[in-house]
Design a protein around this motif. Structure first.
Motif, mmCIF file in Angstrom:
data_model
loop_
_atom_site.group_PDB
_atom_site.id
_atom_site.type_symbol
_atom_site.label_atom_id
_atom_site.label_comp_id
_atom_site.label_asym_id
_atom_site.label_seq_id
_atom_site.Cartn_x
_atom_site.Cartn_y
_atom_site.Cartn_z
ATOM 1 N N ASP A 158 -25.511 -50.590 35.588
ATOM 2 C CA ASP A 158 -24.710 -49.922 34.576
ATOM 3 C C ASP A 158 -25.634 -49.284 33.222
ATOM 4 O O ASP A 158 -25.164 -48.308 32.957
ATOM 5 C CB ASP A 158 -23.612 -50.737 34.273
ATOM 6 C CG ASP A 158 -22.567 -50.930 35.539
ATOM 7 O OD1 ASP A 158 -22.484 -49.798 36.240
ATOM 8 O OD2 ASP A 158 -21.931 -51.945 35.704
ATOM 9 N N ILE A 159 -26.397 -50.239 32.985
ATOM 10 C CA ILE A 159 -27.178 -50.350 31.615
ATOM 11 C C ILE A 159 -28.333 -49.001 31.753
ATOM 12 O O ILE A 159 -28.710 -48.310 31.022
ATOM 13 C CB ILE A 159 -27.621 -51.333 31.157
ATOM 14 C CG1 ILE A 159 -26.208 -52.147 30.534
ATOM 15 C CG2 ILE A 159 -28.431 -51.161 29.890
ATOM 16 C CD1 ILE A 159 -26.805 -53.711 30.298
ATOM 17 N N GLY A 160 -28.701 -49.082 32.938
ATOM 18 C CA GLY A 160 -29.958 -48.265 33.306
ATOM 19 C C GLY A 160 -31.227 -49.005 33.400
ATOM 20 O O GLY A 160 -32.234 -48.210 32.843
ATOM 21 N N ILE A 161 -31.410 -50.083 33.525
ATOM 22 C CA ILE A 161 -32.638 -50.897 33.429
ATOM 23 C C ILE A 161 -32.846 -51.653 34.765
ATOM 24 O O ILE A 161 -31.843 -51.789 35.562
ATOM 25 C CB ILE A 161 -33.020 -51.836 32.311
ATOM 26 C CG1 ILE A 161 -31.802 -52.847 32.559
ATOM 27 C CG2 ILE A 161 -32.603 -50.990 31.039
ATOM 28 C CD1 ILE A 161 -31.965 -53.893 31.566
ATOM 29 N N ASP A 162 -34.102 -51.978 35.048
ATOM 30 C CA ASP A 162 -34.275 -52.729 36.109
ATOM 31 C C ASP A 162 -33.979 -54.303 36.046
ATOM 32 O O ASP A 162 -34.103 -54.621 34.920
ATOM 33 C CB ASP A 162 -36.013 -52.763 36.561
ATOM 34 C CG ASP A 162 -36.577 -51.416 37.017
ATOM 35 O OD1 ASP A 162 -35.705 -50.564 37.477
ATOM 36 O OD2 ASP A 162 -38.007 -51.151 36.561
ATOM 37 N N ALA A 163 -33.501 -54.878 36.875
ATOM 38 C CA ALA A 163 -32.898 -56.145 36.923
ATOM 39 C C ALA A 163 -34.081 -57.137 36.436
ATOM 40 O O ALA A 163 -34.963 -56.962 37.154
ATOM 41 C CB ALA A 163 -32.343 -56.534 38.007
ATOM 42 N N PRO A 164 -33.662 -57.843 35.534
ATOM 43 C CA PRO A 164 -34.767 -58.996 34.805
ATOM 44 C C PRO A 164 -34.645 -60.086 35.979
ATOM 45 O O PRO A 164 -33.838 -60.462 36.718
ATOM 46 C CB PRO A 164 -34.603 -58.937 33.605
ATOM 47 C CG PRO A 164 -33.035 -58.903 33.531
ATOM 48 C CD PRO A 164 -32.581 -57.657 34.571
ATOM 49 N N LEU B 257 -19.487 -47.427 28.344
ATOM 50 C CA LEU B 257 -20.777 -46.603 28.338
ATOM 51 C C LEU B 257 -20.693 -46.197 29.792
ATOM 52 O O LEU B 257 -21.188 -44.777 29.913
ATOM 53 C CB LEU B 257 -21.970 -47.329 28.072
ATOM 54 C CG LEU B 257 -22.286 -47.921 26.749
ATOM 55 C CD1 LEU B 257 -23.688 -48.523 26.602
ATOM 56 C CD2 LEU B 257 -22.093 -46.752 25.584
ATOM 57 N N SER B 258 -20.072 -46.726 30.581
ATOM 58 C CA SER B 258 -20.135 -46.194 32.220
ATOM 59 C C SER B 258 -18.969 -45.533 32.653
ATOM 60 O O SER B 258 -18.723 -45.134 33.548
ATOM 61 C CB SER B 258 -20.304 -47.460 33.057
ATOM 62 O OG SER B 258 -19.333 -48.457 32.948
ATOM 63 N N ALA C 158 -19.851 -54.477 23.516
ATOM 64 C CA ALA C 158 -18.419 -54.227 23.614
ATOM 65 C C ALA C 158 -18.013 -52.856 24.142
ATOM 66 O O ALA C 158 -17.184 -52.658 24.820
ATOM 67 C CB ALA C 158 -17.798 -54.454 21.986
ATOM 68 N N ARG C 159 -18.961 -51.905 23.747
ATOM 69 C CA ARG C 159 -18.688 -50.621 24.239
ATOM 70 C C ARG C 159 -18.801 -50.666 25.803
ATOM 71 O O ARG C 159 -18.016 -50.147 26.480
ATOM 72 C CB ARG C 159 -19.526 -49.776 23.858
ATOM 73 C CG ARG C 159 -19.255 -49.032 22.298
ATOM 74 C CD ARG C 159 -19.972 -47.814 21.875
ATOM 75 N NE ARG C 159 -21.202 -47.812 21.956
ATOM 76 C CZ ARG C 159 -22.214 -47.929 20.915
ATOM 77 N NH1 ARG C 159 -22.051 -48.754 20.000
ATOM 78 N NH2 ARG C 159 -23.353 -48.154 21.411
ATOM 79 N N LEU C 160 -20.000 -51.188 26.133
ATOM 80 C CA LEU C 160 -20.054 -51.253 27.792
ATOM 81 C C LEU C 160 -19.071 -51.916 28.615
ATOM 82 O O LEU C 160 -18.490 -51.665 29.650
ATOM 83 C CB LEU C 160 -21.496 -51.911 28.154
ATOM 84 C CG LEU C 160 -21.793 -52.079 29.240
ATOM 85 C CD1 LEU C 160 -21.855 -50.539 29.986
ATOM 86 C CD2 LEU C 160 -22.990 -52.839 29.733
#
Length: 304
Positions: A76-82, A297-298, A211-213
């Motif tokens: 959802d955030i747009g990054i690779d899972a850590p 955001l999503s 909070a927005r996400l």
């Protein structure tokens, strides 16, 4: 960060030179150590915090639910899972290890899932992922390593044992006079290094982005309250916690030396250098409650 490491260790070398009675030699040693320190911290900064706290890798077999949560939120955030690690600390907390050319790392304490409910854990994990998404995040772990190595040397157990065989330990601080002098000398330059390496606006804004996400600040608000409630009262000089890693954590893991005689004024001055980079949980809850929450955001609330 190269300039910060160079000047920091050059200053250390100058002081060493004064003690040795050979200032040029001390400065030369400081310059060499500063350059080497920058290379080491740049290429292996991610290992510093992980090894410092003996973090254990949690794969999908050991923690399937948490790993699934991280993968979905990362998408959802747009990054690779850590990668997910855990450390054996009973107080609820978490920290991130941003890495430029390898996978990022999220580290949670054992107390996170013990004291927080699922929605609150999700809020804390989201906060960590939001911080990882910042383009300047890789410099944070480098700054923590550069500032943290001198503190590690000053606080390492073997060094303390040698001193305490010969010197008395102060009851209030838990330190010998030599350790207190070293701490007083290290706090301000380490604070300057961290201030250069960290984007305090990104750190402060991560709560609002979380909070927005999620579509609400309620879960992060309650998570911060519980984390503050279980925050250990011991100051970091009595433990193996490294103060240079504090900005990596969701909240500062241990108390600061604000009431420690001889260190309090220096610590307050160093905190002034941070500006609003490290806020207390209560201050962050106040800012969360005052800020309006926009649309997620999503486009919809995240449910894991």
């Amino acid at each position: 960060m190269f300039v910060a490491s160079f000047f920091f260790w050059t200053l250390m070398g100058f002081v060493l030179g004064l003690v040795m009675g050979a200032v040029p030699v001390g400065i030369a040693i400081g310059v060499i150590v500063g350059v080497v320190n920058w290379f080491v911290c740049t290429w292996s900064s991610e290992k510093f915090a992980i090894d410092l706290y003996d973090a254990e890798l949690l794969d999908s077999e050991k923690a399937p639910g948490m790993n699934d949560m991280i993968r979905e939120l990362s998408r959802d955030i747009g990054i690779d899972a850590p990668l997910l690690y855990a450390i054996p600390i009973s107080a609820p907390n978490a920290f991130v290890v941003p890495r430029r050319d390898r996978g990022n790392v999220v580290v949670v304490t054992n107390g996170l899932t013990k004291h927080l409910n699922r929605e609150e854990v999700q809020a804390v994990v989201t906060l960590m992922l939001i911080r990882l998404a910042d383009k300047e995040a890789p410099s944070w772990s480098v700054a923590s390593a550069i500032a943290g190595l001198p503190i590690y040397v000053a606080c390492t157990g073997d060094w303390k044992n040698v001193l305490r065989k010969k010197l008395a330990v102060d009851r209030k601080t838990g330190l010998t006079i030599v350790e207190r002098v070293m701490m007083a000398f290290l706090i301000v330059p380490c604070a300057i290094v961290l201030r250069i390496g960290y984007d305090h606006q990104s750190i402060a804004g991560a709560d609002r982005a979380t909070a927005r996400l999620l579509g609400t600040h309620r879960d992060l608000y309650s998570a911060l309250a519980k984390m503050e409630e279980h925050l250990p009262k011991t100051w970091w000089g009595r433990s193996y916690f490294n103060a240079a890693t504090a900005p990596l954590f969701a909240i500062e893991p241990l108390a600061s030396p604000e009431t420690i005689a001889g260190l309090a004024p220096i610590w307050r001055f160093s905190q002034h250098l941070f500006g609003n980079m490290i806020l207390s949980p209560s201050e962050r809850r106040r800012l969360l409650s005052e800020a309006p929450v926009a649309e997620p955001l999503s486009g919809e609330s995240v449910h894991v």
